[in-house]
Write a protein that holds these residues in place. Sequence first.
Motif, short mmCIF file in Angstrom:
data_model
loop_
_atom_site.label_atom_id
_atom_site.label_comp_id
_atom_site.label_asym_id
_atom_site.label_seq_id
_atom_site.Cartn_x
_atom_site.Cartn_y
_atom_site.Cartn_z
N PRO A 1 0.81 -1.23 0.00
CA PRO A 1 0.00 0.00 0.00
C PRO A 1 0.84 1.27 0.00
N MET A 2 2.02 1.24 0.62
CA MET A 2 2.87 2.42 0.61
C MET A 2 3.39 2.70 -0.79
N LEU A 3 3.77 1.64 -1.52
CA LEU A 3 4.25 1.83 -2.89
C LEU A 3 3.15 2.43 -3.77
N GLU A 4 1.93 1.97 -3.58
CA GLU A 4 0.83 2.52 -4.38
C GLU A 4 0.57 3.98 -4.02
N ALA A 5 0.67 4.32 -2.74
CA ALA A 5 0.48 5.71 -2.32
C ALA A 5 1.55 6.61 -2.94
N LEU A 6 2.79 6.13 -2.95
CA LEU A 6 3.88 6.91 -3.54
C LEU A 6 3.72 7.03 -5.05
N ARG A 7 3.35 5.95 -5.70
CA ARG A 7 3.16 6.00 -7.16
C ARG A 7 2.10 7.03 -7.52
N ALA A 8 0.97 6.98 -6.81
CA ALA A 8 -0.13 7.89 -7.12
C ALA A 8 0.26 9.34 -6.87
N ALA A 9 1.01 9.59 -5.80
CA ALA A 9 1.39 10.97 -5.46
C ALA A 9 2.39 11.55 -6.45
N LEU A 10 3.22 10.68 -7.05
CA LEU A 10 4.36 11.16 -7.84
C LEU A 10 4.21 10.96 -9.34
N ALA A 11 3.13 10.37 -9.79
CA ALA A 11 2.96 10.09 -11.23
C ALA A 11 2.96 11.40 -12.02
N GLU B 1 2.21 14.13 -14.94
CA GLU B 1 0.97 14.39 -15.67
C GLU B 1 0.95 13.60 -16.97
N GLY B 2 -0.14 12.89 -17.21
CA GLY B 2 -0.29 12.09 -18.42
C GLY B 2 0.31 10.70 -18.34
N HIS B 3 0.89 10.33 -17.19
CA HIS B 3 1.51 9.02 -17.02
C HIS B 3 1.02 8.40 -15.71
N ARG B 4 0.86 7.09 -15.73
CA ARG B 4 0.52 6.38 -14.50
C ARG B 4 1.78 5.96 -13.76
N GLY B 5 2.79 5.52 -14.51
CA GLY B 5 4.02 5.05 -13.90
C GLY B 5 3.84 3.73 -13.17
N THR B 6 4.95 3.15 -12.74
CA THR B 6 4.90 1.90 -11.96
C THR B 6 5.88 2.01 -10.80
N LEU B 7 5.49 1.42 -9.68
CA LEU B 7 6.35 1.34 -8.50
C LEU B 7 6.14 -0.04 -7.90
N THR B 8 7.10 -0.93 -8.10
CA THR B 8 6.91 -2.33 -7.77
C THR B 8 8.06 -2.84 -6.90
N ALA B 9 7.82 -3.94 -6.20
CA ALA B 9 8.84 -4.61 -5.40
C ALA B 9 8.83 -6.08 -5.75
N ASP B 10 10.00 -6.63 -6.06
CA ASP B 10 10.13 -8.04 -6.42
C ASP B 10 11.38 -8.61 -5.80
N TRP B 11 11.33 -9.90 -5.48
CA TRP B 11 12.49 -10.58 -4.90
C TRP B 11 13.44 -11.05 -5.98
N LEU B 12 14.72 -10.72 -5.83
CA LEU B 12 15.74 -11.34 -6.66
C LEU B 12 16.05 -12.73 -6.14
N ASN B 13 16.23 -12.81 -4.82
CA ASN B 13 16.40 -14.10 -4.13
C ASN B 13 15.56 -14.05 -2.87
N GLU B 14 14.94 -15.15 -2.52
CA GLU B 14 14.16 -15.20 -1.30
C GLU B 14 14.41 -16.54 -0.62
#
Length: 276
Positions: free
Chosen positions: A251-261, A263-276
């Motif tokens: 939810p924090m990543l989505e809040a940051l993406r929405a605040a910082l997108a 104008e005219g772009h949605r953008g992406t802010l994602t988190a993924d594991w390289l190794n887990e």
Amino acid sequence: MNYRHSFHAGNSADVVKHSLLIALVQALQLKQSALTLIDTHAGCGLYDLLGDQAQRTGEAAQGVLRACADTNPLLDAYRAAVSAVNGGDEPRLYPGSPQVLAQLLRPQDVLVLNEKHPEDAQALRAAMRGTPAAVHQRDAYELWLALVPPRTPRGVVVVDPPYEQTDERARITATLAAAHRKWAHGVTVIWYPLKERAVHARWKEQLGKLGTSKFLSVEHWLYDEDQPGIYNGAGLFIVNPPYAFTQALPPMLEALRAALAPEGHRGTLTADWLNE
């Protein structure tokens, strides 16, 4: 890429970096045992958003000013960190990572800052006067390796270089590998700019082969399509993030993406594991 802190203070990358850094340290502080916080490329510590260098890029308008105007409560801790160094409603000063980390210190915690650039190191000492921070002026990668494992039970290393040198990524990779052998359970945060996907993908592949047990990759791409030859966003590699941090991250990543997108772009802010 030359990414000197003072030219980009308060931009979208700073908002994401400092928001997540606050959340990470607070998650670690759910346990009472002491933390050592080490910032290898500390910069000046405090930046004037109306100064010549920040005004030359004007990037704060799409970063901290948008985050401060946003109302999502998930960004409250970040806004509080910015407000702590400002008197008015609109920020005039921007706290770099050293100031952000200093605000989070408990009596049992330790803060170690390093800045090799002479002018920036002098400014850093002035900015951190009155705090318990220890300030060094050494090669960042030598200091990183020398200070791990820390004397406290737990710690965090923040690596935030300007990427001025062509071998910056190679030095980070080599030092991380050596540090991991000394301190396998240590938490490490590595900031990076995103410019070309192919270059970044190769680096991720190299880092993925280091054998670290938990390696999180957070990527913030500002535009819906890459803008060739320019800054397209930034991200963080986080080694051994605590469970409480990763559980609260979506939810924090989505809040940051929405605040910082932009104008005219949605953008992406994602988190993924390289190794887990």
